[in-house]
Design a protein around this motif. Structure first.
Motif, mmCIF file in Angstrom:
data_model
loop_
_atom_site.group_PDB
_atom_site.id
_atom_site.type_symbol
_atom_site.label_atom_id
_atom_site.label_comp_id
_atom_site.label_asym_id
_atom_site.label_seq_id
_atom_site.Cartn_x
_atom_site.Cartn_y
_atom_site.Cartn_z
ATOM 1 N N HIS A 233 0.763 -1.209 0.011
ATOM 2 C CA HIS A 233 -0.131 0.039 0.142
ATOM 3 C C HIS A 233 0.775 1.411 0.090
ATOM 4 N N ALA A 234 0.281 2.230 -0.706
ATOM 5 C CA ALA A 234 1.268 3.572 -0.831
ATOM 6 C C ALA A 234 0.429 4.549 -0.155
ATOM 7 N N THR A 235 1.238 5.561 0.558
ATOM 8 C CA THR A 235 0.476 6.638 0.895
ATOM 9 C C THR A 235 0.934 7.914 0.118
ATOM 10 N N SER A 236 0.348 9.044 0.296
ATOM 11 C CA SER A 236 0.800 10.183 -0.595
ATOM 12 C C SER A 236 2.139 10.738 -0.522
ATOM 13 N N PRO A 237 3.131 11.104 -1.319
ATOM 14 C CA PRO A 237 4.437 11.463 -1.175
ATOM 15 C C PRO A 237 4.555 12.490 -0.064
ATOM 16 N N SER A 373 8.720 4.321 2.903
ATOM 17 C CA SER A 373 7.736 3.331 2.731
ATOM 18 C C SER A 373 8.271 2.544 1.673
ATOM 19 N N THR A 374 7.716 1.142 2.083
ATOM 20 C CA THR A 374 8.252 0.025 1.008
ATOM 21 C C THR A 374 7.698 0.173 -0.431
ATOM 22 N N ALA A 375 6.410 0.735 -0.471
ATOM 23 C CA ALA A 375 6.110 1.038 -1.816
ATOM 24 C C ALA A 375 6.694 1.959 -2.519
ATOM 25 N N ALA A 376 6.981 3.256 -1.947
ATOM 26 C CA ALA A 376 7.884 4.315 -2.591
ATOM 27 C C ALA A 376 9.212 3.911 -2.801
#
Length: 445
Positions: A233-237, A373-376
């Motif tokens: 899952h990604a959150t806003s940069p 974050s893992t996604a970023a």
């Protein structure tokens, strides 16, 4: 059949009857070429599974022992060296030169390209399938066109070859759009030439994608595309993550430079003569096996993390990143990076997939030590290192989006920054050095 009538209008070929015939032929060729590409990918995948899973288990091992890859990769080195030396076509293009869309391969070149790729990829070299598929698809399409229409002009043959290449890699990257974009950016086409090539290519890719999906469903084997299942899952940069995008961009540019220079330096002694190729290629195979064993021994993970292109390993790596410690990721980057250099110097295949895998590992490593974050981290690493090694920034950004889906869209601003920094620095590093003129000493009076 010709699509190059004398005209000042650059789009005039699109209005010719020959171009319509070429569109129909491209659609028809998309079926067998996509089926052949599907068979190629399934063959290499099953070779890998049988050699490193089924056979060791049949002999009573829980998993392949550390010494297991040594004899297979040594034998693969001998076979590939013989193919390069004695079969037409040099076994395909040199992967250490990066991903390049070259001219259409001749008919006599295709068997050597196919055999060298199957042996290299199927037995465990760190090399990808995309470059051989491009060459095989383009060469087969051109061969069919020349057989059907002996008076076809070279531009028509080139367009048919491009359509064949599009069909062959139509869903290799999870979408026919990604493969088409890769070929367009790598070829450097633009303007009217791009439009002329693009339409048959997209048509063949669309038909090819349907064949891939249909065969995958009918056989139950799947399509072996690179799409990452269940991405993090990604959150806003955040502002901090934009700072890490700069760090990853610089780091991946340096890592890409190191890998390319290493592969090119190693290639020189390998290609110096027939004798050195026959001696060094199996030795390099043994070295790749040794790196895989060292990684497995030091990390506790499977030696297959180092072997192969990373096509099927990328999704498990990103999805189970918590299982990889900082030390394991460092060891993975070192061992697979070296194995990648060695494989590009001696074996045959493409450079794309290992760059994606190594980029993901680099991003995951940074996310462990920096709180990123893992996604970023994974997304920026994939984009930045593929841009450094392939020199295709637009494709690198698109690949991240297609591989990670919604996650990729969320972190796209970070990926763009990382890719931009990596690409600009890589271009600067690759610039030829100009000799500086030394002023002559003033004459004595």
């Amino acid at each position: 059949m010709a699509i190059t009538p004398p005209a000042t209008d650059p789009l005039a070929p699109l209005r010719t009857r020959g171009y319509v015939v070429l569109l129909v032929l491209s659609a028809l060729l998309g079926v067998p070429l996509a089926a052949g590409a599907f068979g190629f990918l399934q063959l290499t995948e099953h070779m890998q599974t049988w050699l490193y899973t089924s056979w060791p288990q049949a002999l009573g091992y829980r998993s392949a022992p550390l010494w297991w890859p040594v004899p297979f990769l040594a034998a693969a080195g001998i076979v590939v060296a013989l193919i390069i030396r004695y079969l037409p076509g040099n076994g395909g293009h040199e992967p250490s030169e990066g991903f390049k869309v070259q001219g259409v391969s001749g008919g006599w070149d295709l068997p050597g390209i196919l055999l060298a790729a199957v042996v290299s990829i199927g037995i465990g070299a760190v090399i990808g399938p995309e470059a051989p598929l491009v060459a095989l698809g383009g060469g087969a399409a051109a061969l069919v066109l020349r057989a059907l229409k002996r008076d076809a002009d070279e531009k028509t043959v080139a367009v048919a070859g491009a359509a064949g290449s599009f069909a062959a890699i139509s869903t290799l990257f999870g979408s026919p759009l990604a493969g088409a974009f890769l070929l367009m950016e790598a070829s450097g086409l633009g303007g009217s030439d791009l439009q002329i090539v693009l339409l048959p290519g997209l048509l063949a890719a669309g038909i090819g994608a349907l064949i891939f999906v249909g065969l995958g469903s009918w056989t139950g084997l799947g399509t072996l595309s690179l799409t990452i299942q269940n991405p993090p899952h990604a959150t806003s940069p955040t502002v901090a993550e934009f700072g890490w995008a700069l760090v990853l961009g610089v780091g991946c540019a340096l890592l890409g430079l190191l890998i390319k220079r290493c592969a090119q330096l190693l290639r020189r002694p390998v290609a110096a003569s027939t004798r050195t190729r026959l001696l060094l290629t199996p030795a390099i195979g043994v070295a790749v096996a040794g790196l895989a064993a060292a990684y497995a021994q030091g990390s506790g993970h499977a030696l297959t993390d180092v072997l192969f292109s990373g096509q099927t390993g990328l999704s498990p790596l990103v999805g189970s990143s918590a299982a990889y410690s900082v030390g394991a990721l460092v060891l993975l980057l070192a061992c697979k990076g070296l194995a990648y250099c060695l494989s590009m110097a001696a074996f045959r295949g493409g450079p794309v997939f290992p760059s994606l895998y190594l980029g993901a590992a680099a991003g995951l490593l940074l996310s462990h030590v920096a709180g990123l974050s893992t996604a970023a981290g994974a997304a920026m690493g994939i984009g930045a290192l593929s841009a450094a090694l392939l020199g295709l920034p637009m494709t690198s950004v698109l690949l991240v989006t297609l591989l990670l889906g919604r996650t990729g869209v969320t972190v796209m601003p970070l990926v763009i920054v990382a890719v931009l920094v990596s690409h600009v620095l890589s271009v600067r590093f690759a610039a030829p050095r100009t000799a500086t003129s030394v002023p002559s000493a003033a004459p004595r009076t």
